[in-house]
Scaffold this active site. Structure first.
Site, PDB file in Angstrom:
ATOM      1  N   LEU A 199       0.929  -1.159  -0.105  1.00 48.17           N
ATOM      2  CA  LEU A 199       0.002  -0.434   0.008  1.00 48.17           C
ATOM      3  C   LEU A 199       0.977   1.287   0.225  1.00 48.17           C
ATOM      4  O   LEU A 199       1.491   1.534   0.811  1.00 48.17           O
ATOM      5  CB  LEU A 199      -0.693   0.277   1.289  1.00 48.17           C
ATOM      6  CG  LEU A 199      -1.897  -1.020   1.312  1.00 48.17           C
ATOM      7  CD1 LEU A 199      -1.857  -1.288   2.949  1.00 48.17           C
ATOM      8  CD2 LEU A 199      -2.849  -0.347   0.949  1.00 48.17           C
ATOM      9  N   ASP A 200       0.597   1.748  -0.933  1.00 48.79           N
ATOM     10  CA  ASP A 200       1.338   3.741  -1.205  1.00 48.79           C
ATOM     11  C   ASP A 200       0.508   4.131   0.049  1.00 48.79           C
ATOM     12  O   ASP A 200      -0.500   3.896   0.970  1.00 48.79           O
ATOM     13  CB  ASP A 200       0.897   4.137  -2.303  1.00 48.79           C
ATOM     14  CG  ASP A 200       1.225   5.406  -2.547  1.00 48.79           C
ATOM     15  OD1 ASP A 200       3.077   5.396  -1.984  1.00 48.79           O
ATOM     16  OD2 ASP A 200       0.846   6.425  -2.280  1.00 48.79           O
ATOM     17  N   LYS A 201       1.465   4.300   0.366  1.00 44.37           N
ATOM     18  CA  LYS A 201       0.939   5.784   1.480  1.00 44.37           C
ATOM     19  C   LYS A 201       0.255   7.413   1.414  1.00 44.37           C
ATOM     20  O   LYS A 201      -1.015   7.338   1.565  1.00 44.37           O
ATOM     21  CB  LYS A 201       1.801   6.096   2.848  1.00 44.37           C
ATOM     22  CG  LYS A 201       1.893   6.967   4.087  1.00 44.37           C
ATOM     23  CD  LYS A 201       2.457   7.731   4.751  1.00 44.37           C
ATOM     24  CE  LYS A 201       3.286   8.966   4.640  1.00 44.37           C
ATOM     25  NZ  LYS A 201       2.778   9.999   4.581  1.00 44.37           N
TER      26      LYS A 201
END
Length: 646
Positions: free
Chosen positions: A312-314
């Site tokens: 997951l990208d932040k």
């Protein structure tokens, strides 16, 4: 509707009913009377009526050397007539025709989600032209024209609200259950429902050029695309069907029992095996589309069912992406001057942090805490503004930098009035050998420990200030990570942010593994490394900034794809809304689909195995074998349709 049109529309049902009526009449006549010849003639007629369409397809299959189930049924029916088993011939054709009709009806139900989408867009639109309101076909609305949408009406076009305020139900496009408030400047989509006030919408897309139509095209393509299991079974069937014919011929040669050979032809048909996987795929893709998740095709859906890890990208994924400046501190400069220097450097940047800095510089009193110093006017030289004392309201505006360079993943370098301004993270400062005083390091440490992102502002090699920014974590993030964990799927967070901020966010949402201070190429490298460990990896990002990582992952999942042509057309899986909760739903649906396909294959193989054993031991005969065979086909269809309610 005239009789000819009615017949064309309901031909399959009429043919099946007629064949069944003749079959029942011929069988009854032969059973209760001695009119054997008339009974046989009626049964042959029932076979011809019900088998004509089947035989036409069989001829095509033979010519194209792709023997299928209809070839086997045709051979069995003709053989039964030749040996005088008229009842068996009529029974086989009628049962197959009835099964095909029921298959068609149930398969159409699996495509209801697509039909619902097709019915979403209204046929006409109320357009303002030359001062008048004119109703025109929706596909004729031109880009830039203003469409009036009354309360309760569906939007006929994609566009931007230019007047009015209302709640819009976007479930048909994004899958969001709650209406979304819309006002000036907000995007709206064709097929959504205006619930409250009247809206005036400037058209950005109409007809086939709307988000809904792109979704429909993608769903149609996805439902037609074959999954690996489907392709494997199709290849298997090309060899399996001729093998059944050889088996039947061999059985006749050995036993001289023609009825046994014909029965083997019928019950050996791989119908349930061939139809099982596609009905599961079609049902799942339709369900997903209705819930705001766009699957690219069966291949990606089936692969998603094997996902072991979700990366997951932040920013913009676990967080809202709406970054704001929370604190500005100047070092030997006023905090306002530090902010202004950063704004000058960031003015031409398209990074989301640049937008937050510019917003804070233009509206310095909106929640930004300054550690001393006042905001200053932009009309003086840089060296004269260290303690000017003028307020932001007195500023003449933020000027453009004279030169501007982006250091990807690190920050920006700009030149203004002969001075170099560097705005970025610690990697950029280290790269340029810029010393960071101990007091600055302590301040940055405190900000990062609280989950904020610290950006250094450097003027001519000296740190002039630090800007702290915060991006709010999505409310659903902890529950989504928990749901993935419950499903046996690992999670990892990938971010370009500093280690302390990354740790704080990861601990809050419950992610055990995180990687910080990453450049785009670093994220891509990590995805590659994870895949090399025999891990099936899904990457979740915004579909643009994380494009290399999305492309490298086994499954790329784009967030918030509504209205984004690129994401809809290229993502393996696209979440139409910025709804994190769709991720565990999509992963769960994919895993359920994979198991559903396995179940359907097992039902088909078990049925054929038992029927073959029954035929060879003389327990199963031609009509009974066809009945059980068609029942197995319906069983796998109904099992696949369970995915519509997942």
């Amino acid at each position: 509707m005239n009789p000819q049109q009615y017949y064309r529309k309901h031909r399959k049902a009429i043919v099946t009913a007629t064949s069944g009526f003749l079959y029942g009449g011929g069988w009854s006549l032969g059973y209760v009377t001695s009119f054997d010849t008339l009974s046989a003639a009626i049964l042959v007629l029932a076979t011809i009526v019900g088998g004509y369409d089947i035989a036409k397809v069989a001829v095509h299959e033979i010519r194209s050397r792709t023997l299928g189930i209809k070839t086997l049924v045709t051979l069995a029916a003709i053989g039964a007539i030749l040996i005088g088993e008229y009842w068996e011939a009529a029974a086989v054709v009628f049962l197959f025709s009835l099964g095909s009709y029921l298959e068609g009806r149930t398969m159409r139900k699996t495509r209801n989600a697509l039909q619902e989408l097709l019915e979403m867009t209204p046929d006409t639109a109320l357009v303002r032209r030359d001062g008048d309101h004119i109703e025109v076909p929706a596909h004729e609305v031109e880009e830039g024209e203003v469409v009036i949408v009354r309360p309760g009406e569906k939007l006929p076009v994609d566009g931007v609200v230019v007047d009015g305020e209302s709640a819009v139900n976007q479930a048909s496009v994004t899958g969001e259950s709650a209406p979304v408030h819309k006002r000036d400047g907000d995007e709206v989509y064709a097929g959504t429902v205006n619930q409250e006030g009247a809206l005036e919408v400037e058209t950005t897309g109409a007809g086939s050029d709307t988000t809904l139509q792109r979704i429909i095209r993608r769903v149609e393509e996805a439902q037609e695309a074959k999954a690996p299991t489907e392709s494997l079974i199709d290849r298997f069937a090309t060899y399996y069907t001729p093998a059944i014919i050889v088996l039947a011929v061999g059985a006749y040669v050995v036993t001289q029992n023609a009825l046994l050979a014909l029965t083997l032809l019928v019950i050996g048909c791989p119908g349930a095996l061939v139809i099982g996987p596609p009905v599961s795929i079609v049902s799942a893709i339709g369900n997903a589309a209705r819930s705001g998740v766009l699957m690219k095709g069966g291949e990606h859906l089936e692969r998603a069912g094997k996902i072991d890890l979700v990366a997951l990208d932040k920013t913009g994924t676990l967080t809202t992406g709406e970054t704001s400046v929370t604190n500005v501190r100047g070092f030997d400069y006023d905090s306002g001057e530090a902010l202004r220097l950063a704004a000058i450097a960031e003015k031409k940047s398209e990074h989301h942090l640049a937008g937050a800095v510019l917003d804070a510089a233009r509206s310095p009193d909106d929640g930004v805490i300054a550690d001393g110093g006042a905001y200053v006017d932009g009309s003086e030289g840089v060296a004269d503004r260290r303690a000017s004392g003028e307020t932001a309201a007195e500023q003449a505006g933020i000027p453009d930098p004279e030169e501007f360079t982006v250091a990807a993943g690190k920050g920006v370098i700009a030149w203004y009035e002969g001075h170099e301004i560097v705005v970025g993270n610690r990697m950029l400062l280290d790269e340029r050998d810029i010393a960071v005083p101990e007091a600055v390091e302590e301040h940055v440490h405190d900000r990062e420990e609280s989950g904020e992102t610290a950006v250094y502002v450097v003027l001519d090699g000296d740190v002039a200030g630090v800007i702290a920014l915060r991006d709010r974590v999505r409310d659903a993030a902890p529950s989504v990570v928990g749901a993935l964990d419950d499903a046996g799927v690992q999670t990892v967070m990938l971010t370009g942010d500093n280690e302390r901020t990354a740790r704080t966010v990861a601990e809050y949402v419950g992610i055990d593994d995180y990687r910080a201070e990453l450049l785009p190429e670093d994220k891509q490298r990590i995805i590659s490394e994870l895949r090399e460990e025999d891990t099936v990896v899904a990457m979740v990002g915004d579909g643009i900034n994380d494009a290399p990582s999305l492309a490298t992952a086994d499954i790329g999942i784009a967030m918030g794809a509504a209205g984004t042509d690129t994401a809809i057309e290229t993502a393996d899986m696209a979440l139409m809304a910025d709804d994190l909760e769709r991720i565990p739903y999509a992963v769960g649906l994919s895993k359920a689909t994979r198991w559903n396909i396995y179940e359907n294959v097992a039902i088909a193989v078990l049925t054929v195995t038992l029927l073959l054993a029954g035929v060879l031991t003389n327990y199963v005969h031609l009509a009974a074998g066809m009945l059980v065979h068609e029942a197995s086909v319906l069983a796998v269809i109904l099992n696949g349709m369970r995915l519509l309610r997942h």
